[in-house]
Design a protein around this motif. Structure first.
Motif, short mmCIF file in Angstrom:
data_model
loop_
_atom_site.label_atom_id
_atom_site.label_comp_id
_atom_site.label_asym_id
_atom_site.label_seq_id
_atom_site.Cartn_x
_atom_site.Cartn_y
_atom_site.Cartn_z
N ILE A 165 0.96 -1.02 0.12
CA ILE A 165 -0.21 -0.01 0.08
C ILE A 165 0.76 1.22 -0.09
N ALA A 166 2.05 1.25 0.70
CA ALA A 166 2.80 2.54 0.81
C ALA A 166 3.63 2.58 -0.51
N ASP A 167 3.77 1.43 -0.96
CA ASP A 167 4.61 1.69 -2.23
C ASP A 167 3.40 2.21 -3.36
N LYS A 168 2.22 1.86 -3.36
CA LYS A 168 1.49 2.19 -4.34
C LYS A 168 1.01 3.49 -4.37
N VAL A 169 0.83 4.14 -2.94
CA VAL A 169 0.40 5.32 -2.67
C VAL A 169 1.51 6.48 -2.92
N GLY A 170 2.81 5.75 -2.90
CA GLY A 170 4.17 6.67 -2.99
C GLY A 170 4.71 7.10 -1.84
N TYR A 171 4.56 6.39 -0.80
CA TYR A 171 5.19 6.75 0.32
C TYR A 171 6.63 6.24 0.33
N LEU A 172 6.87 5.31 -0.33
CA LEU A 172 8.15 4.55 -0.41
C LEU A 172 8.86 4.65 -1.55
N SER A 173 9.88 5.07 -1.59
CA SER A 173 10.64 5.11 -2.72
C SER A 173 11.01 3.58 -3.48
N LYS A 174 11.23 3.73 -4.86
CA LYS A 174 11.39 2.25 -5.50
C LYS A 174 12.86 1.77 -5.02
N VAL A 175 12.89 0.48 -4.92
CA VAL A 175 14.04 -0.03 -4.60
C VAL A 175 14.76 -0.53 -5.85
#
Length: 170
Positions: free
Chosen positions: A158-168
């Motif tokens: 969810i955090a990845d989809k909403v843009g809270y986490l930067s791409k690894v």
């Protein structure tokens, strides 16, 4: 006990796979941009840590169930053979006719067998119940480990989809 090991092994494999996937999706701490990404990172890392702790507890309880000392007893066929001679001598001393001894000896031997089975069965049942308790505890912690791994994966996705986490980037 050993028949349940594939279940636990497969489920722990799922947990480890989910943990590896989730941990691989987390960015480095220095790449976190704001409080949202820090919050998502801390929440998912906490869930990952809980899943690892629960998986370790599963292994602990499984090892207790497997390494429990074998206090199994067996029915002693040699004891019956030795007792047969004693029973014959006893009935001969009682003055029982030879043709009537067989029925009495068979009744005595049957009772000895029943007593022996009862004694052995109770001890085996106690050991099996103890192992069952250990497996039940392992199963409870396994479910908790799966839940924590699912929570970690969910938070990361969810955090990845909403843009809270930067791409690894590998």
């Amino acid at each position: 006990m050993h028949r349940s090991l594939p279940f636990f092994g497969t489920a722990l494999g799922l947990v480890i796979g989910a943990l590896a996937y989730a941990a691989g999706r987390l960015p480095k701490w220095i790449d976190l941009a704001d409080w949202r990404s820090v919050s998502a990172f801390i929440a998912s890392a906490t869930f990952l840590a809980l899943a690892v702790v629960e998986a370790s507890v599963v292994l602990f309880w499984l090892s207790r169930a497997i390494t429990q000392p074998h206090r199994y007893q067996r029915i002693d066929p040699e004891g019956f053979t030795l007792r047969l001679g004693e029973l014959r001598r006893f009935h001969q001393r009682q003055g029982l006719a030879a043709d009537l001894q067989d029925g009495s000896i068979a009744t005595d031997m049957r009772q000895m067998a029943i007593d022996s089975y009862l004694t052995v069965t109770l001890k085996i049942r106690e050991l099996n119940e103890l192992r069952y308790k250990f497996r039940a505890r392992a199963a409870r912690h396994l479910v908790l480990s799966l839940i924590w791994a699912l929570c970690a994966t969910t938070v990361i996705l969810i955090a990845d989809k909403v843009g809270y986490l930067s791409k690894v980037i590998p």
